[in-house]
Structures are given as structure tokens and as C-alpha cells.
Scaffold this active site. Sequence first.
Site, PDB file in Angstrom:
ATOM      1  CB  SER A 263      -8.559   0.774   5.634  1.00 58.05           C
ATOM      2  OG  SER A 263      -9.247   1.994   5.564  1.00 58.05           O
TER       3      SER A 263
ATOM      4  CB  SER B  88      -8.164   3.499   2.689  1.00 54.73           C
ATOM      5  OG  SER B  88      -7.351   2.844   3.650  1.00 54.73           O
TER       6      SER B  88
ATOM      7  CE  LYS C  66      -4.027   1.854   2.568  1.00 55.08           C
ATOM      8  NZ  LYS C  66      -4.911   1.615   3.718  1.00 55.08           N
TER       9      LYS C  66
END
Lengths: 495, 508, 108
Positions: free
Chosen positions: A177, A153, A78
Site C-alpha cells: 500500500s 491504499s 494518511k
Amino acid sequence: MELFERSAAEIARDVQGGTVSAADVTEAVLRHVHAVDGEIGAYLTVLDDVARAAATRVDERIKAGEKLPLAGVPLSVKDNMCLTGTRTTAGSKILEQWVAPYTATAVARMLDAGAIPIGKSNMDEFAMGSSCENSALGVTKNPYDLTRVPGGSTGGSAAAVAAFEAAIGMGSDTGGSIREPGAFCNLVGFKPTYGRVSRYGLIAFASSLDQIGPLTRTVEDAALAYEAMSGWDPMDSTSIDREVEPVSSHLRGDLSGLKIGIVKEFDTRALGDEIDELYDKAYHDLEALGAELIDVSLPTADYGLATYYLIAPAECSSNLARFDGVRYGLRVEGADVHDMYEKTRAAGFGPEVKRRILIGTYALSSGYYDAYYVRAQKARTLIADDFRKAFAQCDLIACPAASSPAFQFNAKSDPYSMYLMDYYTIPMSLAGLPALSVPCGWITPPGGDRPMPMGLQLTSPLFTEKLLLGAAHAYERATQHASKHKPAFDAVSGR
Amino acid sequence: MSETMSAREARGPHEVGGAEARPERRFEAVIGIECHVELKTRSKMFCGCPNEFGGEPNTNVCPVCLALPGALPVANTAAIEHMIRAGLAFNAEIPAFSKFDRKNYFYPDMPKDYQISQYDMPLTQGGVVRYWLDDGTMKECRLTRIHLEEDTGKSTHAGSGDGRIAGSTYSLVDFNRAGVPLMECVSEPEIHSAEEAVGYLESLRRTLQQIGVSDVKMEEGSLRCDANVSIRPVGSTELGTKTEIKNMNSFRSVHRAIESEIERQIAVIESGGRIVQETRGWDEVKGVTHSMRSKEQAHDYRYFPDPDLVPLEVSRAVVERIRAELPELPPARFVRYTTQYGLDVKQATQLIDNVALALYFDEVVNASGNAKQSTNFVLGDLSRLANETQTPVHASPVTPAHLAELIALVEGKTINSKIAKDLIERMWRGEGSPKAIVEREGLAQTSDPAAIEKFVDDVLAANEKSVGEYKAGKTNVIGFLVGQVMKASKGKADPQLVNALMKQKLES
Amino acid sequence: MNSHTINGSIRILSSEKIDVRYVAKLARIALTDDEVERFGTQLSDLLEHVDALSRLDVSQVAATAQVVESRNVERPDEERPCLNRETVLTEAPQRQGGFFRVPRIIAE
Ligand SMILES: [Mg+2]
Ligand SMILES: [Zn+2]
């Protein structure tokens, strides 16, 4: 089965065993990424050279006799995690060109275990969002239906793993997330106990909630990733100095002897008949595997959202102050330094980030601190207490990971409706508990023409990751929901 | 500089009554002092960068102290212990529980745009600074708080020529200092003159230096202070409107700035004006304070507990260990020297400001039991030799035991002071025990009357001219004659005996 | 917006409008008039949801700052390597020699 379609456990076993090289796996994955990612948009940066160099190094280490639990496993990182020499953006314009000069501890541990960093994945800006639509730098599509969001996210890593662009995705979970995109993309999305995985090098959203964890296609892979990334780090004061038990070698086949709590307040009938039936079925499957189902109550869980939307913004308003145009990142010049700050931050942050900074600044400001921030911290105590009481009666709690399958782009225009996506995942975050989402069936949403995955959320007491992953593994093996449908990238790649 | 408030007021424009009136104080100054002291550690407060003064700009920096995205703080144990040490030295309470908070405000030399500080649960609570004035009076000032925080970087204001913020067109930032552990120490408004302010600061400086928590060098910025100054009519208990004085770069400028500000405030009040609450900068060249910013806009620092750091529990065992390690502190030493040993303020202060010498001195007193002679030798001959040879007394070959031996020889009249002076030079050069030298070389004082009489008779016989002059009334030639005796006895004759005998013979 | 104390617990009143301009100034974010309007409405809406918390009796509850309790996590006073200055300054939006350069600082 293509090389890139294999699970992390399979790849690691084969690379360690010498039947395939890390370099071969890496080339296969990179080829696949270049074929499909133009449409999926999982990655903000594909690290071809870095990945190849890492693969060479892994092959050398294997030859030298090292045992690497993640040998050659393609990894999606990420983009809020630092990796030396690579662009690390947090999905924001303000960091669009920033190159990290150091590596996050969790990332370093994964690489040390033999994982190959394929790329830095897209995300909601500063991890604020539940659909990945808040990324300032790209659009990520759900591999199971390209008209839908991958969740957020950690949307990029979720899409990458679902589309076989990596075997393990590293995500961060502040209020859901990892778990929500996991559910949306037919994956196991696992958030360990707060403090299990070092946050050093993870660009902070809300420090007391942020936790790194894996997104994988199997529970076994999640266990392998967890073992590699977790453990005490002297660079993170909030990481916990406590032994990490071996998990991947202790995955169970059934749930006999376990009591699983079903939360009275989380009445799935409110989610519609089809979803209600799906979760009923999931709970019965748990029972069929030997678990005893009992009713538990989390009376204050309903306050989770309100609590979270004070604490997280308050912390983020302070954490994001450093993006000021002085030392790195975007700067918009101004007449004086304050003018520069205001213009830089106005141009560098997207609307959701601004909203949260504003609400957090307000909640901490003079005259409101006690009414908002302190009160939310007290509510947080009550929520954690509820879980403690519930876990006096049961070993695990089962509930939905999200209230719906992945939705279409632009479906949630008002901020609060987006915040509601985290209704089921936030209470566990506030309590710091380990929790995961595991595939539990398929729903064809109204107006959709493809079945979309749903996730079952399992939660257990602090530091009981072994119990949690073991139970999820038994459920996964017995139900095999994940393999019922394939992602839609075939059409994309033109294979 | 040492002029006191009352002396200055006596001829100031604020006397009461007419020309014949006796000077009388009409106003009392009320002063509080806020200090920031950099703690002496190897590494910074929350990262491993070196804590050192100077260095090429932006070389002592890392992801943590530059506030790079993702970096996290971890507290330095040594800094925490320094705080406990300082707290105990000032008799503060050390609560069992403490934590770090974030103080949020934007400033270009503050990397995170918040400062990690302590708000409602600092490591120490309360405390008092004892200090003394030039006349030896002991005073006390209570502390409002001492807390631990981190320093900012340094901005150099450029483009205007004079380096000041006003008029500069841009600034250059160096983050080497960012994250250095910093102790903030705020006094109650219990100081009433510039002299007291300096006394307070001196005591604070000495104490912090001697317990090893800081170098406390104002010129290097490891001590920085601001003063809050107000005045009120004598007898009033209400506080007047205060101004905050900044930019004071030495204790001398603290003294001058406070005096000047008190005078300014009195003049404003006496001409019917009102004091405005504001920050005023001290102008070293003009010798006045000037308004920097008026009416502070209320700051909204949005303090909250830092979620990146965990709370501190201070165990009693640690507190007691640190307490046991504390040396004798300057105020206690001052009282001991002046009341028990009879030193004057200057002597006591001189010793207190040189701890190694004070420790040496204490050993000499212990071994000799003679504070007066110890003072004379240590602050006299030894300090002179130390100066001349650039060698500290405690590092010289003169051990406290040898010096005590010398003092005993003088006290027992085994040697006279002239021999003593000679001996101490030889001890400084490494000749060892004075007693051994005296014995080896037969330097013991001759007090045998018969032997002295022989010397005297010989000298009188050899100097008839001088004897005649004496008898004619020129009595000061006796000095010359005594000198001749001392010379003849190689300095060993007891000069007092020689003098008495000589006088007796000349006048008989 | 004001907070009031009723029966020892704090009640939140979200009926008043947030001073968005003041908050944005504290947060150093320039807002257009449109944004002030839009964010003002959105923040008020959110605060209305958050207002639910005022129904909880928290008068006897301790605040949780961190959920996993640990204490005294400290590091020994040891030096660690610093970053290379060129690496650091390469990222600077504006530099001058070995320094970061910023526009003129106005004393607040
Ligand atoms: Mg301070
Ligand atoms: Zn540093």
C-alpha cells in the site's frame, strides 16, 4: 521553482538556514492545495489552522536555536493515523466523524522533527485496496492522468506528494500500500522493516503486516522521513528496540560491489513486451552502475497472494471488531445490542471491508482454523525462508513494484483482479523485509494518451534500510526517470 | 451451612429402601470451580491506567483500554510475575514459553470485542490446590489451568427496576475495570460437596492473598466464581450432565447454591427426569437456582495468537527468584500448626487468616519453645487487647521476645498466672521487659513455705468465724481464706502452695 | 466446506459453499439476501485461489505468527495519565451521565 515544488531536503535546509520561514512554505502549500485539491482529491481534511500553528511553532523553535531535520516540510498524513484533535476516518463511514484524542507515535515524531501537517489524506477504507477506490469518503485521482487511479491504499498521500500538495506523504503498507501507489504516482514509496516504525496510533488492518513508511519525490527525502519516524516505541510491543543507522548522510553514488538478485519466478515477459523491455532496461542500468546481477529463486513467492489473503483478513476480522457503535463512531440503533451491532457494521463498512472480515472470520472459525490460518502461517515461514536463502547469494533483490501502470477507474471490478495488483509486493510484506519502489520509466498504457510512471522494487534483508536507500539513491541519480514528465495539475489549477 | 452432604442426604427424599432402611448415599456430587481473580497491580494489564476499585465511571481509561482505533497493548511485567507466583504456589509447572491469544466475541463492555487471553500456552500448567475441612481433613483438587487475561468493563442493566439483565431496556457501561489483569483458574471436577467447594475457595483465597497477587475480595468483585455441578450414582466413574451455576456473591452463597443445585438434580433424577446442560443463576433471596439460558449455543471464539503482542520466554532465573520469595503457604502452615504445635482447626485457621499474627506467633514459639503457652497468650490475652485497642498485635509494644520472656517466667513458676495477666496489660501499655518489671517491683512468686505459712497463720487467726464454718462442713469458705492470703501477699504467693497448706491446717 | 487430512497434511476442499449467514452472524454484520448471494460467490472464488496452498507440504514447517522475532516486550507496572472523560464521552454515540449507553443486552 515554486516553494511548494521543492523537495523536503531543500525546504528543511532553507527553513533551518533562515532563508525562508516555515510559515511562508506552509502558506504557499496551502494556497496550492486549495487550488488543485478540488480536482485531485488527495485530502479528506485540510488542516489549515493546525498547519499554521505548527509552522509558527517551528519558526519559534528554529529561532531558539533548535536543529529540526524536517523544518517546515509539508506533510500529508494518511487518514488511518491519529492526530490529536483531528478527524481520523480510515476512509470509512464508520469513523467519518471521529476525532482522535491522541497522536500516533510516528506522526508525533515527524511533527517533532519540524514537519507541518497539511492534511489527512484519502485512502482505501481501512487500507484495504490497491486503487483508493474503496474509500467511502472521496475520490482521489492520479495527478499524472486524472482518469486513472493513484493506487492504494495510500492513494491520497501518493497523489498529494505527486501534485506538490506535500513533500512527504506518510503511508502504511500491509501488502504493498505504499509501494504500489508510489509506482503509480512517480514517487519513492518506502516500506521499512516490520517493527522499525511504531504502529501505535495507526488504525490497524493486519497487525503482523502493517508498517508505516514515507512516500516522497526523492530517495533523499525518503531517507530523511525514515530517520525521523523510525525507532523503538514503548507503546508498541512489536516495534524493534534496535538502533536506526543514519541513512540520509550515507547515500551512495554507485552500486559497485553489490550483488543484485533477479527473481527467476518473476518473469516480466508475462507483463507484455513493453513492460518486459522496461524492466530489462532497469536491470541493465543497475549493472551499469556496478552491480553484479545474479539469478535467484523464490520458489514459494507464488503462494504469497494466497497466504496473504488468509492472514490479513483473519487479523482484520478481529482488529475491526471494535467498530461496534458503543464507544465512538457510527451507530445505527437496533432493537437490542446485537441488532445494533449488525446494523451499525452493515451500514458503516463498505463491501471490500465486509468481504475481508467475512473471509477472515471464516478462516479463523471452528473447524477451518488449521486448514486455513495455521497453514497460511506455515506458508509464511517458507516464503521468509526463501528470501533468507536468496539473500545468502545477493545483497538486494530487484523486481517490478506493480504489474502495470495506474489503471482507469472501475477497471478492476472483480475483487481477485484487484488483489493481483499486489502480487510483487506481498511476499516482502509477509517476510517483513524493507522494500521500496523507485521510478524506473514510463509506459503509455493502451487506450491512454499520457505516459504513466512505472516503479522498480528493491528489497533487502531485515534492518538493512541503509543499504536499500543507498542503492535506490544511486539508481535514481543515474537514471532521473522521475523528472521526465510533470503531473497534469497545471490544467487543473489554471496556472 | 456446615451441614455435610451425607448428613443432609440422610434425611433427604433420596434415601433408599423403606422406613427401616439405614440412610445411605446414593448419589455423589461432582463439582468443578472456575474462578476469575483480579490481580493486584498499580496499573492495568496492557496500559498505564490505574488498577483500582470504584472511582467515577469512565475516568480510569485511555486509548488502549477503551480500544480506540490505533491503540496497542503492552504487557505489564508485574502481572506476569504474579501469574508465575500463583503457579508456583499451587505447584504448577512454569513452561519456558508462553503467549497471548485473542478470544473473539462481541459484548458491549468488552472494548475490543475480543479479549486478550491465553489459549494453548498459558504461563502455568497444571497445579493443585490443597485445602482443609472444618474437621481438619486435608484435601486436594488439581487445577486444569491457570491463565492470564484482561477484565471487561461493567454493565449496569437499567430500565427494569431490579438491575437484572432480563427485562432491562438499556444498559450503561463503565470501562474503568476494562483491562484490569485477571487470572482465570479452573479446577478439575474433583470436588464432591458444597463444604469442599468452600474449603477449596478459602484455600485459594488465602494463598493468593498471602502471596500478594490479589486482594481476593468477592464483595468488590476481585474474586468471581462459577461452579459446574453434576451428580452421579455412587460408584460410577462417568460424569453426569453438568449445569453451570452463576451469580454467587459470597462463599456462603456458593455453599447454599451448590447444596440447592445438588438437591435439585437429585430430585430431577429420582422423579425420572433428565438434567439439561445449561447455565443456572443463583437466587440469593429464594435460595434456589433458576435456568438462565438453556443449551449454550456452541461458541466459536476464533482464538488466534495476538499479533500485537510478542511471545513470552520465562527464564529459569526469574522462576527461581520468585520461588525463593514465596512465603510459607496456608496448607503447609495448617499442617505445621495442627500436627507439630497441636493447635485445633479453629486456632490454626484463625492464625492463618491473619498472617501478621501468624508470623508474630511463629516468632514467639521460636523464642519460647512453648507452642501451647504461645497459643494461649497470642490468641488469648493479646488478641483480646488487640481487639479492645484496635491495634494489631504485631504493631503493639509487646515484642515476641518479651512475650517469650513472660512465658519463661510463668513456666519457671517465677510468677503465677494472675501476675502474668497483670504483666501483659502493662507490657501492652509499653512498660517493656516483663522480667525487668518483676525484678524492679519484686513481683516474683513467693514459694518459700515458711513465708507462706506465716501468711496462712495470720489469716486463720484473723478469720475465726470462717474457720468455724469450715469445720462445721461449709468447706467452700476455703476459697475466701485463700483469697485473703493472696491479698495479703500482694498476689505473689504460689496459690497451689497456699491451698495445700490451708487445707492441711484447717483439717488438722 | 470441509478439511481432510491426507498423508498427514491438511487438504483444503473448496467445493462446498461457505455458510455466509453463519459467518456474518459471528462477525456481526447484517447482510441482505443479495449480499449473501454475492459474497458467497466471491468468497468461494477467493477460496479456490487460496486452495493453491494445499499444494505446499507444510508438515515439517513451523508457523510464523510474527516475522521479526522478539520476546518479552513488557512495560513496568507504572501508572500513566488517563484520558479526560469529557473527551472520551463526546465521541459516544449515546451517553447517559458518565456512562456509555447501549441498547438492551440479550443474554446469548
Ligand atoms: Mg476467562
Ligand atoms: Zn488504559
